[in-house]
Design a protein around this motif. Sequence first.
Motif, PDB file in Angstrom:
ATOM      1  N   ASP A 283       7.676 -11.149   3.376  1.00 13.84           N
ATOM      2  CA  ASP A 283       8.840 -10.192   2.533  1.00 13.84           C
ATOM      3  C   ASP A 283       9.775  -9.801   3.031  1.00 13.84           C
ATOM      4  OD1 ASP A 283       6.182 -10.302   0.752  1.00 13.84           O
ATOM      5  OD2 ASP A 283       5.327  -8.324   2.178  1.00 13.84           O
TER       6      ASP A 283
ATOM      7  N   THR B 254      12.627  -4.624   5.540  1.00 14.30           N
ATOM      8  CA  THR B 254      10.892  -3.976   5.164  1.00 14.30           C
ATOM      9  C   THR B 254      10.004  -3.674   6.031  1.00 14.30           C
ATOM     10  OG1 THR B 254      11.385  -6.425   3.861  1.00 14.30           O
ATOM     11  CG2 THR B 254       8.380  -6.479   4.548  1.00 14.30           C
TER      12      THR B 254
ATOM     13  N   ARG C 151       1.800  -3.554   1.400  1.00 10.86           N
ATOM     14  CA  ARG C 151       0.641  -4.283   2.459  1.00 10.86           C
ATOM     15  C   ARG C 151      -0.262  -3.046   2.761  1.00 10.86           C
ATOM     16  NH1 ARG C 151       0.940  -9.243   0.479  1.00 10.86           N
ATOM     17  NH2 ARG C 151       3.253 -11.080   0.642  1.00 10.86           N
TER      18      ARG C 151
ATOM     19  N   LYS D  34       7.058 -15.920  -4.613  1.00 15.43           N
ATOM     20  CA  LYS D  34       7.949 -15.340  -3.961  1.00 15.43           C
ATOM     21  C   LYS D  34       8.567 -17.005  -3.335  1.00 15.43           C
ATOM     22  CE  LYS D  34       7.435 -10.806  -2.904  1.00 15.43           C
ATOM     23  NZ  LYS D  34       6.854  -9.373  -2.406  1.00 15.43           N
TER      24      LYS D  34
ATOM     25  N   GLU E   6       0.261  -7.209  -7.954  1.00 10.63           N
ATOM     26  CA  GLU E   6       0.536  -8.647  -7.301  1.00 10.63           C
ATOM     27  C   GLU E   6       0.239  -8.890  -5.717  1.00 10.63           C
ATOM     28  OE1 GLU E   6       4.308 -10.284  -5.820  1.00 10.63           O
ATOM     29  OE2 GLU E   6       5.034 -10.360  -7.890  1.00 10.63           O
ATOM     30  N   ALA E   7      -0.402  -7.567  -4.850  1.00  9.88           N
ATOM     31  CA  ALA E   7      -0.904  -7.940  -3.431  1.00  9.88           C
ATOM     32  C   ALA E   7      -1.652  -8.210  -3.845  1.00  9.88           C
ATOM     33  CB  ALA E   7      -0.182  -6.754  -2.901  1.00  9.88           C
ATOM     34  N   GLY E   8      -2.713  -8.045  -4.806  1.00 15.10           N
ATOM     35  CA  GLY E   8      -3.910  -8.780  -5.232  1.00 15.10           C
ATOM     36  C   GLY E   8      -4.766  -7.178  -4.120  1.00 15.10           C
TER      37      GLY E   8
ATOM     38  N   THR F  81       6.993  -4.070  -1.597  1.00 17.06           N
ATOM     39  CA  THR F  81       6.002  -5.603  -0.987  1.00 17.06           C
ATOM     40  C   THR F  81       5.510  -4.423  -0.306  1.00 17.06           C
ATOM     41  OG1 THR F  81       6.799  -6.543  -2.834  1.00 17.06           O
ATOM     42  CG2 THR F  81       5.361  -7.541  -0.913  1.00 17.06           C
ATOM     43  N   PRO F  82       6.288  -3.924   0.954  1.00 17.81           N
ATOM     44  CA  PRO F  82       5.733  -3.841   1.846  1.00 17.81           C
ATOM     45  C   PRO F  82       4.428  -2.406   1.950  1.00 17.81           C
ATOM     46  CG  PRO F  82       7.914  -3.765   2.066  1.00 17.81           C
ATOM     47  CD  PRO F  82       8.071  -4.264   0.682  1.00 17.81           C
ATOM     48  N   TYR F  83       5.012  -2.047   1.025  1.00 16.08           N
ATOM     49  CA  TYR F  83       4.110  -0.504   0.412  1.00 16.08           C
ATOM     50  C   TYR F  83       2.532  -0.992  -0.260  1.00 16.08           C
ATOM     51  CZ  TYR F  83       8.552   2.098   1.628  1.00 16.08           C
ATOM     52  OH  TYR F  83       9.515   3.169   1.790  1.00 16.08           O
TER      53      TYR F  83
ATOM     54  N   LYS G  25      -7.538  -4.115  -6.486  1.00 13.46           N
ATOM     55  CA  LYS G  25      -7.984  -4.570  -7.630  1.00 13.46           C
ATOM     56  C   LYS G  25      -8.498  -3.349  -8.545  1.00 13.46           C
ATOM     57  CE  LYS G  25      -8.302  -9.182  -8.611  1.00 13.46           C
ATOM     58  NZ  LYS G  25      -7.322  -9.567  -7.807  1.00 13.46           N
TER      59      LYS G  25
ATOM     60  N   LEU H 261      -0.451  -9.007   9.566  1.00  9.41           N
ATOM     61  CA  LEU H 261       0.363  -7.874   8.482  1.00  9.41           C
ATOM     62  C   LEU H 261       2.279  -8.678   9.555  1.00  9.41           C
ATOM     63  CD1 LEU H 261       0.519  -5.457   7.213  1.00  9.41           C
ATOM     64  CD2 LEU H 261       0.657  -3.952   8.438  1.00  9.41           C
TER      65      LEU H 261
ATOM     66  N   ALA I 168       2.340 -14.640  -3.184  1.00  8.05           N
ATOM     67  CA  ALA I 168       2.518 -14.955  -4.633  1.00  8.05           C
ATOM     68  C   ALA I 168       3.787 -16.396  -4.920  1.00  8.05           C
ATOM     69  CB  ALA I 168       3.279 -13.948  -5.336  1.00  8.05           C
TER      70      ALA I 168
ATOM     71  N   THR J 125       4.946  -9.510   6.621  1.00 11.00           N
ATOM     72  CA  THR J 125       6.335  -8.689   6.211  1.00 11.00           C
ATOM     73  C   THR J 125       6.942  -9.388   6.732  1.00 11.00           C
ATOM     74  OG1 THR J 125       4.904  -6.879   7.326  1.00 11.00           O
ATOM     75  CG2 THR J 125       7.317  -6.343   7.428  1.00 11.00           C
TER      76      THR J 125
ATOM     77  N   TYR K  30      -3.858 -11.062   3.002  1.00 12.65           N
ATOM     78  CA  TYR K  30      -2.470 -10.980   1.887  1.00 12.65           C
ATOM     79  C   TYR K  30      -2.073 -12.000   0.832  1.00 12.65           C
ATOM     80  CZ  TYR K  30      -2.575  -6.976   5.734  1.00 12.65           C
ATOM     81  OH  TYR K  30      -3.148  -6.224   6.598  1.00 12.65           O
ATOM     82  N   GLU K  31      -2.389 -11.478  -0.105  1.00 16.18           N
ATOM     83  CA  GLU K  31      -1.910 -12.513  -0.550  1.00 16.18           C
ATOM     84  C   GLU K  31      -0.552 -13.059  -0.686  1.00 16.18           C
ATOM     85  OE1 GLU K  31      -3.306 -11.613  -4.911  1.00 16.18           O
ATOM     86  OE2 GLU K  31      -5.302 -12.217  -4.052  1.00 16.18           O
TER      87      GLU K  31
ATOM     88  N   ALA L 205       8.894   0.453   6.053  1.00 14.01           N
ATOM     89  CA  ALA L 205       8.804   0.863   4.597  1.00 14.01           C
ATOM     90  C   ALA L 205       6.870   0.088   5.468  1.00 14.01           C
ATOM     91  CB  ALA L 205       8.830  -0.595   4.160  1.00 14.01           C
ATOM     92  N   SER L 206       6.630  -1.212   6.482  1.00 16.61           N
ATOM     93  CA  SER L 206       5.896  -1.799   6.529  1.00 16.61           C
ATOM     94  C   SER L 206       4.369  -0.613   7.913  1.00 16.61           C
ATOM     95  CB  SER L 206       5.585  -2.699   7.615  1.00 16.61           C
ATOM     96  OG  SER L 206       5.690  -3.952   5.883  1.00 16.61           O
TER      97      SER L 206
END
Lengths: 318, 414, 428
Positions: A10, A252, B224, A141, B252-254, B220-222, B256, A3, A138, A7, A135-136, A255-256
């Motif tokens: 990101d 970031t 993740r 990015k 986008e983060a996958g 994005t961080p949320y 489903k 993570l 994209a 992060t 974690y994908e 938020a994580s």
Amino acid sequence: MDLILVTMIDGLVTGLLLFMLSSGLTLIFSMMGVLNFAHASFYMLGAYFAYQISRYIGFWPALFIAPVLVGLVGAAVERYGLRRVHKYGHVAELIFTFGLALLIEEVVQFVWGKGHVEYNAPESLQFALFSIADYEIAAYKIFMIAVAAAIFIALLLILTRTRVGMVIQAALTHPDTVEALGHNVPLVFMGVFGVGSALAGVAGVIAGPVLGTFPGMAVVLGSIVFVTIVVGGLGSLWGALVASLLIGWLTTFAASYNIGMADLLGALGIEPPADLSESLLRDIWTLSLPQVGPILPYLLMVLVLVFRPYGLFGNRDA
Amino acid sequence: MRSFMRQAAFAAFAGLAAGAATAADNVRIAFIDPLSGPFASTGTNGLHQFEFAAEKLVNEKGGVLGGRKFEIVPFDNKISPKESLIQLQVAIDQGIRYIVQGNSSGVANALTEAIEKHNKRNPDKRVLFLNYSAVDPALTNDKCNFWHFRFDANADIKMDALTDVIKQNDAIKKVYVIGQDYSFGKAVAAAAQRFLAEKRPDIEIVGNELHPIGKVKDFTPYARKIIASGADAVITGNWGADMLGLGKAIIEAGFKGPIYTYYAAADGITAAFGESGKGILRLVSEGQLNPPPSDRVVEYARAFKEKYPDGNLSQTRIANVIEMLARAIEQAGSAEDVVAVGKALEGMEHDSLWGGKLFMRPQDHQLIQDVHILVHTNEGVTFDFDNSGYGLVVESTVKMASMDAPTTCKMKRP
Amino acid sequence: MTSLSNTDRSVAGRGALGAAGPWILAALLLGVLPMLFGSPSSVTIMNQMAITIVFALSYNMLLGQAGMLSFGHAVYMGLGGFFAMHVLNWIEEYELTLPLPFLPLIAGLFAMLMAALIGLFSTRRAGTVFAMISLGVGELVAACSVIIVAFFGGEEGVSGDRTVAPFLGMEFLHPEDVYYLIAFWLLLSALGMYLFSLTPLGRMANAVRDNPERAEFLGYSARWVRYGSFVASGFFAGVAGGLFAINYEILTEENLNLATSGMILLVTFLGGTGYFVGPVVGAVVFTLLQSVLSLQTEIWQLYVGILFVATVMFFPQGLAGLIAMHGPAMRAGRLGSLAGPYARVLIPGAIGAAGVAALFEMFHHLRTAAPGDEAMTLFWITFDTHSAAPWIAAAAAAAGGLFLAARGAPAMRAAWDEANRIAQGGAK
């Protein structure tokens, strides 16, 4: 651990995006001494222009055409607006750009409507390039990182290796001497303003599909860009880079990770009062990091300005 | 002379819109919602739906009380509570007796309090407040009053219905709740926790968090964190840019699994999600467009699209507001005696245009109706949103949701 | 810098009666207005106007008089208002006796306290640093308003009932009753701010604005002069907040946020920062635009934006500056000679502006109106936006009007110079 790595990536995207805006803004400030409130509006124009162009000829031409158009708009603003206001002083200039930001938002709403427009990343980049654990990441990015890095390198080369770059660099520290040496400073001003706007335009083109293209997009980003260059030190390109990355990672990571204020105060040995319902500070105890993440940069800015008014890397009084 | 001066002053100050000065015997309804600024598209679309419903459901059928027509008078509140109160005063001054508003519970809260005070202070100029979209539960609980009627299912009712559906889905073991940091976001989170604990104690809430409203640039961080939590479903009350940003980042983060939302449709959001949200986005709402429940709906929706090709029939409850108000006025025999109209609305049962029954609960003035779980897709869509080919299709229905839910409202009747 | 120094010549050379004259006139006007515009909605708009005037005047204590550009002035108005709302609720809850007219004073004092705290670090420097700190503090306080629910009430804000605090038998049920209360406070705080500008501290604020170094050499601490202005300005902003609480009986996040802070900057600048009456003019014009124009057109904000940018570019002294520009000519009795040249520019200019506005409105109508709804009414004429004729007419009006105005402009300027030259010559 995964993570943290994700992060970092990101945060890097956010930071580099900020840098594309703050580099132009800080260059403009160093040359002309004016904080351009409308800078984020050029970012928005970039996204909208690219949206309009991509509807006819696709994303890739738009990536090049839209920033040029934004640059031209920026140059025109400098030539016919800012230069006129210049004689009334810096406060008037600041207020002019403030008004311009409002006006551009209204014009965008007038032309493209008030809702979101359907501006998406090109099909060829809409896939997950690789994954770290679950974690994908994209492809788009990575594309953003590449564009930002390319721009940074190009900017660095122009500033250090070309004649124009030398003039600009000299103007950063000794604007009067540069003028005395007979350089056409107004033309350089117009050029820098145009290029700075175009940089913001590029940021808009590539950020529009990810962060959404709507009339409020400039406001969301606008004041953060200011914060960035103020924290980094007004007029310092390196400061802008460091502050952009710092703020990108700060927001970031904030938020994580769900760190609560109660945990933090608990660690400091402060216990919550037994009856929370009556206490005026009851809400403080339920705060968590993601809740305050987006406002941390403002706190950072106030602290930096109080203790170091020049910013982290600045050497000139703002 | 004095009255002339007053009128002149009024025209100068309140600036009568060119079209507003029409036949005095129209039943005028003030529409107070944002018509400029960032939420203008939602407001304007709502206005069109009101105008269309008034025309189609009342005026074309001969009006009320033997020929009086409904007229919607728009007032721009710029989604500001302060401006709303000013426009409310202007509307009352023009002799308007019915106020409709929906966007933002903050505005609804300011309006309902102001209207209660106004009606107490000016018994000869009382008005009714028909709230068509603000869903903060407090408005029909602690803050209820006789003059306020809510036609949308409130946040608690929607969550009650949503958890009824989640209850039957055994695949969902872990749920992530995320919302905007303000009263509505908190109400959604609290309701989700309460109902899930009640109905599916085995479901684990793996995340429950709030983010600042309108301030997050990149979600994005949320997203993740949601992936990291291993959640099977996400529940969010987000709207506007926050909804779009969050939804796009999660997908986008996958992710489903289903994303259960309150407001992920129309106003450009459906088009912006497009293919990426297909089968993932769910919406809990009243009113059914797809599949059309009746020929009447087909005809109504066709006619609306014909008149407003860029519009969305996204707030189906607006038709209910107009139909029920018309009936209440007929029943009361007067459009000016709002106490009688209010009493007629209380406890009214009505067959909705969209199928199903409607019941205005007298204890708290909350409309009880069928609540649907809708899915974002392009299959089986007769009426799409944003002309994108994508729309909402009914997946499951909870009949008369929360009919017996308790309320803390202590209604004081005039 | 053009004329930013009206206060210097205000009282000098005139008797006490002369100085009091405008104030007596203003008091009379405030007393008579509700008789002319009596409908509750006009009174509501006038109340809003009066509150904006107090707020804008307090903002101009910073921007105009002390040269401090703030992007977070709404914070002090909002904090004062929130506190007043809480006091009102305490009156109800604990059955205190505090007449309503004293509430703005309490609000002002609370805001002043807050300004005194924040000013300690924000006023250390002027210019960009002050502007940026005010922006940061503004964002932080606005963000706190949804986080600290106990004080700010979250999104729905804090509300109360003003009728719990009667004064001399008045219950303040209706907007008209509140109007006189607000008018009284408007007059009182305007007078207070005017007198403040005449105090040594007020004068030093001007000096620090124009040349901080020189002020320091004279033995004044620029920082403490700024601090003094900031705290005083915070007090009057708080008074405006207290009036807001009384008038609307609700305070929300909107009262604190950056949009409100930006709005007051716009209002003040529009009116003219260099004149004491500037913010008054700005507040009146802006409130009318906001309340009346927004009923007429959906794109009113576009016009406000254009007006603002045009003001900064062409009349940085604002509307009040524009009026004051004609003072010398008027005193010399030469105003008549300007009428002709002005008419030759302003009449075509107005036609041109109307043409441009018509183009905007028609474009907007074309984009947003329902198909089939092709008729549009503009300037009392109804026409079809899908036919060419109205477009040609509007474009012709716009182009022709602006062309004639531009052609007449040099003559107008020459006439103005001429009138002023004679005026100045005559004064000597």
